[in-house]
Design a protein around this motif. Sequence first.
Motif, mmCIF file in Angstrom:
data_model
loop_
_atom_site.group_PDB
_atom_site.id
_atom_site.type_symbol
_atom_site.label_atom_id
_atom_site.label_comp_id
_atom_site.label_asym_id
_atom_site.label_seq_id
_atom_site.Cartn_x
_atom_site.Cartn_y
_atom_site.Cartn_z
ATOM 1 N N SER A 44 -0.781 -6.305 5.807
ATOM 2 C CA SER A 44 -0.570 -6.472 7.245
ATOM 3 C C SER A 44 -0.223 -5.156 7.933
ATOM 4 O O SER A 44 -0.333 -5.059 9.162
ATOM 5 N N PHE A 45 0.181 -4.163 7.163
ATOM 6 C CA PHE A 45 0.507 -2.846 7.732
ATOM 7 C C PHE A 45 -0.607 -1.822 7.495
ATOM 8 O O PHE A 45 -0.393 -0.629 7.672
ATOM 9 N N PHE A 67 2.891 -0.973 12.714
ATOM 10 C CA PHE A 67 2.893 -2.305 13.317
ATOM 11 C C PHE A 67 1.701 -2.527 14.256
ATOM 12 O O PHE A 67 1.746 -3.427 15.091
ATOM 13 N N TYR A 70 0.310 -6.085 14.263
ATOM 14 C CA TYR A 70 1.179 -7.041 14.937
ATOM 15 C C TYR A 70 1.067 -6.900 16.455
ATOM 16 O O TYR A 70 1.106 -7.908 17.183
ATOM 17 N N GLU A 71 0.912 -5.676 16.922
ATOM 18 C CA GLU A 71 0.718 -5.462 18.354
ATOM 19 C C GLU A 71 -0.601 -6.065 18.819
ATOM 20 O O GLU A 71 -0.667 -6.713 19.876
ATOM 21 N N SER A 280 -1.213 -10.238 9.028
ATOM 22 C CA SER A 280 -0.045 -10.192 9.911
ATOM 23 C C SER A 280 0.284 -11.583 10.451
ATOM 24 O O SER A 280 1.462 -11.940 10.567
#
Length: 305
Positions: A44-45, A67, A70-71, A280
């Motif tokens: 996810s990163f 991140f 996620y953004e 994510s």
Amino acid sequence: MSARTEADFQTRLQNWLPKLVLSPSLAMVLIFVYGFILFTVYVSFTDSRILPFVNNDGQRTLELIGFSNYEKLFSLSHWEISLWNMATFAGLYIGICTCLGLGLAIFLDQKIRAEGALRTIYLYPMALSFIVTGTAWKWFLDPGIGLENVMQSWGWTSFEFDWIKNRDYAIYTVVLAAVWQTSGFVMAMFLAGLRGIDNEILKAAQMDGASNWNLYRRIIIPQLRPAFLSAFVILSHLAIKTFDLVIALTGGGPGRATELPATFMYSYTFSRNQMGIGASSAVIMLMTIAAIMIPYLYAELREKK
């Protein structure tokens, strides 16, 4: 070998044999459950888009990008839609299952006839998989072959029930199917709680002139707090990870009317080749479940101590 040495050997064997038998299963769980959870968090990163972890430039890499995924995730309208659908589905699913399960448990607790048969009937849907439930309800709700068609063939030509095809009501068909499958299980939890209440307390209250309404409102239902908490945790967990029921019943449609976080994660990971964003979203789901489970487990362990 002396008798004492043989006894010591048998004792050590009895202590180690369960560990040896369980060690392969424990190793599999550590690798394929917790290991892949950690790997999902790592992905996810990264900027991975598709197996074998190719980035936007077509290079095989797992470059850390912080991140960013996620953004991007929280800027997507599709993710926002899935969260709103989840809020609607989870709220109705948990509320209806809890009320219906409690009502059925109180009904069966009245020492009625054929209690065993009714309890089996109520529990039977839980024995089915969500795929079977979704397929059956899809046929039942389909306007062309289901309830609407049957009622119109019987002469009720004005009868309409097209929720499964209607964007505004499709999410409620998922609620109907989920409640049908799970409410019997919740009933069993509440029934176990009701059977565990001390009858002496109830008899004393009745001797003091307490009505049945006050008996349930002031004595019985407050003592079902552990059952309410357990039901909430289990139903919340099922609601957050609901995937196969939606796929079998509506496929996430019409449009995105029934898309949930689990179906969003699947589509972005395997259909849109956005593995980082899919990972994510899976991490967000995991964190939500953990936010529910960890306080519950902490409370249970603290109560036992």
